[in-house]
Motif scaffolding. Structure first.
Motif, mmCIF file in Angstrom:
data_model
loop_
_atom_site.group_PDB
_atom_site.id
_atom_site.type_symbol
_atom_site.label_atom_id
_atom_site.label_comp_id
_atom_site.label_asym_id
_atom_site.label_seq_id
_atom_site.Cartn_x
_atom_site.Cartn_y
_atom_site.Cartn_z
ATOM 1 N N PRO A 1 -5.292 -12.660 13.422
ATOM 2 C CA PRO A 1 -6.646 -12.876 13.300
ATOM 3 C C PRO A 1 -7.417 -13.035 14.705
ATOM 4 O O PRO A 1 -8.549 -12.996 14.603
ATOM 5 N N VAL A 2 -6.748 -13.381 15.819
ATOM 6 C CA VAL A 2 -7.476 -13.742 17.088
ATOM 7 C C VAL A 2 -7.259 -12.268 17.588
ATOM 8 O O VAL A 2 -6.177 -11.518 17.691
ATOM 9 N N MET B 1 0.922 -15.016 27.902
ATOM 10 C CA MET B 1 -0.556 -14.636 27.563
ATOM 11 C C MET B 1 -1.445 -14.334 28.647
ATOM 12 O O MET B 1 -1.606 -14.876 29.498
ATOM 13 N N ASN C 1 -2.575 -16.376 5.711
ATOM 14 C CA ASN C 1 -3.538 -15.129 5.854
ATOM 15 C C ASN C 1 -2.901 -13.899 5.853
ATOM 16 O O ASN C 1 -3.250 -12.968 5.329
ATOM 17 N N PHE C 2 -1.769 -13.779 6.321
ATOM 18 C CA PHE C 2 -1.129 -12.368 6.589
ATOM 19 C C PHE C 2 -0.691 -12.165 4.855
ATOM 20 O O PHE C 2 -0.975 -10.910 4.526
ATOM 21 N N LYS D 1 0.868 -1.206 -0.012
ATOM 22 C CA LYS D 1 0.084 0.094 0.060
ATOM 23 C C LYS D 1 1.069 1.312 -0.125
ATOM 24 O O LYS D 1 2.038 1.230 0.558
ATOM 25 N N ASN E 1 -3.380 -10.738 2.906
ATOM 26 C CA ASN E 1 -3.567 -9.191 2.726
ATOM 27 C C ASN E 1 -2.289 -8.095 2.385
ATOM 28 O O ASN E 1 -2.732 -7.055 1.768
ATOM 29 N N GLU E 2 -1.411 -8.785 2.278
ATOM 30 C CA GLU E 2 -0.099 -7.933 2.025
ATOM 31 C C GLU E 2 0.350 -7.786 0.673
ATOM 32 O O GLU E 2 0.712 -6.781 0.225
ATOM 33 N N LEU F 1 -1.502 -18.972 9.288
ATOM 34 C CA LEU F 1 -1.277 -17.583 9.730
ATOM 35 C C LEU F 1 -0.441 -16.868 8.873
ATOM 36 O O LEU F 1 -0.742 -15.664 8.336
ATOM 37 N N GLU G 1 -1.158 -11.767 23.740
ATOM 38 C CA GLU G 1 0.051 -12.513 23.957
ATOM 39 C C GLU G 1 1.197 -11.365 23.673
ATOM 40 O O GLU G 1 0.961 -10.401 22.847
ATOM 41 N N PHE H 1 4.753 -14.419 14.758
ATOM 42 C CA PHE H 1 3.524 -14.472 14.510
ATOM 43 C C PHE H 1 2.715 -14.808 15.632
ATOM 44 O O PHE H 1 3.247 -15.712 16.522
ATOM 45 N N PRO H 2 1.350 -14.775 16.035
ATOM 46 C CA PRO H 2 0.746 -15.164 17.029
ATOM 47 C C PRO H 2 0.704 -16.481 17.237
ATOM 48 O O PRO H 2 0.796 -17.530 16.494
ATOM 49 N N LEU I 1 -1.737 -18.430 18.664
ATOM 50 C CA LEU I 1 -3.014 -19.122 18.560
ATOM 51 C C LEU I 1 -3.785 -18.648 17.209
ATOM 52 O O LEU I 1 -3.512 -17.707 16.391
ATOM 53 N N ILE I 2 -4.390 -19.776 16.660
ATOM 54 C CA ILE I 2 -4.975 -19.794 15.358
ATOM 55 C C ILE I 2 -6.526 -20.298 15.457
ATOM 56 O O ILE I 2 -6.778 -21.113 16.175
ATOM 57 N N PRO I 3 -7.302 -19.235 15.120
ATOM 58 C CA PRO I 3 -8.676 -19.501 15.098
ATOM 59 C C PRO I 3 -8.891 -20.850 14.254
ATOM 60 O O PRO I 3 -8.611 -21.072 13.176
ATOM 61 N N GLN I 4 -9.816 -21.873 14.897
ATOM 62 C CA GLN I 4 -10.181 -23.147 14.394
ATOM 63 C C GLN I 4 -10.635 -22.731 12.709
ATOM 64 O O GLN I 4 -10.085 -23.618 11.808
ATOM 65 N N THR J 1 -4.270 -10.062 19.330
ATOM 66 C CA THR J 1 -3.023 -10.441 18.885
ATOM 67 C C THR J 1 -2.460 -9.607 17.904
ATOM 68 O O THR J 1 -3.054 -9.010 17.144
ATOM 69 N N ILE J 2 -1.055 -9.452 17.849
ATOM 70 C CA ILE J 2 -0.382 -8.644 16.749
ATOM 71 C C ILE J 2 0.512 -9.760 16.276
ATOM 72 O O ILE J 2 1.082 -10.501 16.713
ATOM 73 N N ILE J 3 0.809 -9.418 15.049
ATOM 74 C CA ILE J 3 2.041 -9.858 14.263
ATOM 75 C C ILE J 3 3.041 -8.837 14.034
ATOM 76 O O ILE J 3 2.960 -7.705 13.827
ATOM 77 N N PHE J 4 4.245 -9.326 14.791
ATOM 78 C CA PHE J 4 5.516 -8.538 14.645
ATOM 79 C C PHE J 4 6.285 -8.724 13.292
ATOM 80 O O PHE J 4 6.726 -9.939 12.784
ATOM 81 N N ARG J 5 5.969 -7.521 12.406
ATOM 82 C CA ARG J 5 6.527 -7.512 10.940
ATOM 83 C C ARG J 5 7.999 -7.330 11.281
ATOM 84 O O ARG J 5 8.712 -7.128 12.447
#
Ligand SMILES: [Zn+2]
Ligand SMILES: [Zn+2]
Lengths: 473, 473
Positions: free
Chosen positions: A32-33, A141, B118-119, A2, B122-123, B115, A155, B68-69, B71-74, A36-40
């Protein structure tokens, strides 16, 4: 990828400015939860630099790294009452594997005191086995209802030190030695002018005898706890039965500590130093310290750029922006990412054997002779770091007040939010009452005390304590 | 601290020998939850050395670290069918926080493909955003019924690389480049003579187009998978909708990979190099490479010991055993911990200006002049590492056989367990049948193939493939 988006001005909406900065500098994205964040890569690189610096300091203190399991059986967690009460509403709980229910619920660690205590119990027999000085770099967590990258996430990443000792004093001294290490690190590496002190009874860690803290003030005048160090006395040794034979041949309960800093520190850096153009990073934790940008890729420009990189690379983390973006885009990218120094190399400057260096903090530009680049970079980085610290200190000083009554305190919160030093009785009920009235807590009891008796700012009891209160993240 | 306990001889009971070695060398202890272990300082230090070495190699390949986190949503997990089928029975599932049930079950990551996918979705917008080459060092969880420290644990530590590319070939080339990095690392740093190759259809990773592996043979003749690298083609891009605009301006699904090594490598080191006296560690991952032991603490002994430490410390991890244990205890401690070289300094040797150096692998001792210590240590460490590799290779060669029929194969498993190269059709049904008969699987299809047509060792179909089968950990 972007386009860069507009960052909301800091004084218009501090909270939105913070989020815009985190997202635009590509430090983190949301996971997605919820919570929580993703450390880029750029955000994680800052954490790696924090780890590298602190881990080396820990090794000087003979700290040994370990790794303890993620999951804690419910029954083990419940032995220390204050601890379980402090944490249980936030604990993520594993109840099944695949479709099979587990015989006992397992807690994802919110912290690892109980696992360590259980290990120490089996390991420690004699005073000769002590001290044990452990640390681990892990994820933990604690469920959160709201998400703020680095500040408030379910987390997070941290280091947690856990130690056990045969002498009460050795344990409490270590707690303070670690606090000194944190203070030195926060001040010198992160350029945060922190206030070290002790937590009040109300604010101490669940299960601790005493909690020490370093507290920092953000640009908007809210405080942030940057690190804590807990002395447990034998509060964990008793329920977890950590006993050793002392020099007199008698069984004695051991003395333990724990201490930690987390990825919150990244939040502290952002909210202390950054501005309307994006991040501003202390040089010691800046993944790129000097960025080279070519105005036009002539042969000479390319050669000089490579030469400068060569000259700087042993001392600095330096890179060349080789993307196919426009010059303007490259400049704002370097600004948004908070890179301390930017060197622009173009054919016109090179006619006079010059390049342009600009500082991220003041946005000053100077033209320097190519041969002087190394010396001037050395000098500018020093000035840059000194300026970041000085600005943060000035902000804190301008936002530090005294209040003698709860009314005065409320007025200050409304007008010039910041640290407010108040005479305070230190009692839990009184602090609960302050919290009910103002939604704020004490931050710390600074070590430096005048010992004069005054009236508690809230309940009017006589007290010699002066305590910092503030609104906090 | 417990006294050192007897280690069961390796040839009497390999499995018990392994556990005794892990426990006595203080690499790990069992955690309170079944299937978990505690990495004690000495075990974790080995992992830190592995991380340091590999992370530097990754950085040469422009790999970026992220986090990355957990936990993963089911619902997110279920998009790639093979992937969910492969993992679901082993997945630890969070269903509540405190007393509050969660609206959707959350999986503790067994691996992070979904995970990442999914990232990336979007990226990634354009081919200009690609490739993305990520890695993370994390804990993951795959429930296990039995526990073997480092080999089979419900939680383990690893690195997982995840990449996404605009070109099919670029992705598959990267998979192989990483396999080369793993091979080089295993051979040169861990001194494991591994066989690189491709997994069969049956053995490939859940969701992969192809899986590459490095396979090593343990002292007892069982194989251990030491690292894998997966090429996904667009198997994840399709269900997770990772699309980019290609150079022709059309939307195309991206190509992805993943790859990892774990703390299993510590198990591989132990089972390849160690012996009846405890650990034997390759020098590159040995937390202490040279240990100095004083026979008697005279002034001269103390001085010479410090001088030797000073002389070696810039090149080696060297320490002095300063405990109050007996000389004999110190020797066996150094042996059990697998420290490559031990230097004994005593007054009698010093009369001739000599010290004694002994090698952990051969247990040879030589007396050397104090002035020659540095040179001789350099030479002995080289010989030590070369010998470890040579011994492991010799074991593998002595345990590598050819079989042309399932009967021959069964005989070899019974008599001289090891790698068995067989002509194999490669079909899943046929491999299922081999597994049913022998409880063994294929390990890899080595890259080096003679391409001669032979009959499958089990089903007799014509095939040109030669494949390694073995019993494995
Ligand atoms: Zn009061
Ligand atoms: Zn077949």
């Amino acid at each position: 990828m972007k386009q860069l988006e507009k960052i909301t001005p800091r004084d218009v909406d501090f909270s939105q400015w913070y989020t815009d900065t985190v997202i635009n500098a590509k430090l983190a994205s949301y996971g997605p939860v919820k919570g929580t964040i993703i450390f880029r890569p750029y955000g994680y690189a800052i954490w790696e630099l924090i780890q590298k610096y602190l881990d080396a300091k820990f090794k000087e203190l003979e700290v040994q790294n370990v790794y303890f399991p993620l999951l804690i059986p419910q029954s083990l967690f419940q032995k220390e009452k204050d601890h379980i009460e402090g944490f249980s509403p936030e604990i993520a709980t594993v109840t099944r594997v695949g479709d099979t229910p587990l015989p006992e619920p397992l807690f994802i660690r919110p912290t690892s005191e109980v696992l360590m205590a259980n290990f120490f119990k089996n390991e420690v027999k004699s005073y000769r086995d002590l001290p044990l000085i452990f640390n681990q770099w892990t994820n933990v967590m604690r469920w959160e209802k709201t998400t703020r990258p680095f500040l408030r996430t379910s987390e997070f990443l941290w280091q947690e030190g856990h130690t056990v000792h045969s002498e009460r004093k050795e344990a409490s001294d270590l707690t303070l030695k670690i606090l000194d290490t944190y203070t030195e690190f926060a001040q010198n590496a992160l350029l945060l002018p922190v206030i070290p002190g002790k937590k009040t009874e109300k604010e101490k860690f669940a299960g601790a005898d005493s909690t020490y803290t370093i507290e920092s003030l953000m640009h908007d005048g809210q405080a942030l706890q940057c690190g804590t160090s807990h002395y447990f006395a034998d509060n964990f040794s008793k329920p977890y039965e950590i006993k050793f034979q002392n020099k007199e041949g008698k069984l004695e309960h051991a003395y333990s500590t724990s201490w930690g800093v987390s990825t919150r520190l990244i939040g502290a850096i952002i909210m202390t130093h950054s501005d309307d153009n994006g991040l501003v990073l202390p040089s010691m934790v800046s993944p790129v310290q000097v960025r080279l940008i070519q105005i036009k890729e002539t042969d000479e420009v390319i050669k000089v750029t490579e030469d400068i990189k060569e000259a700087l690379k042993n001392k600095y983390r330096v890179d060349i922006d080789k993307t196919d973006k426009s010059f303007g885009f490259k400049i704002s990218e370097a600004e948004i990412k908070g890179i301390p120094l930017r060197i622009e190399i173009g054919p016109r400057d090179l006619e006079n054997n010059q390049v342009t260096i600009s500082r991220r903090d003041t946005r000053e530009k100077i033209q320097v002779n190519v041969n002087e680049v190394t010396n001037i970079v050395d000098q500018m980085i020093k000035e840059y770091d000194a300026n970041l610290y000085a600005k943060a200190l000035k902000n804190r000083e301008e936002r530090t007040s005294r209040a003698n009554s709860i009314e005065e305190y409320k007025n200050i919160l409304a007008q010039n939010q910041g640290f407010v030093l108040v005479p305070f009785c230190g009692e839990i009920e009184c602090e609960d009452d302050v919290k009910k009235q103002t939604s704020t807590n004490s931050r710390c009891i600074p070590f430096d005390q005048d010992n004069k008796t005054e009236k508690c700012f809230n309940c009017n009891k006589d007290t010699t304590l002066k305590v910092y209160f503030a609104r906090a993240y």
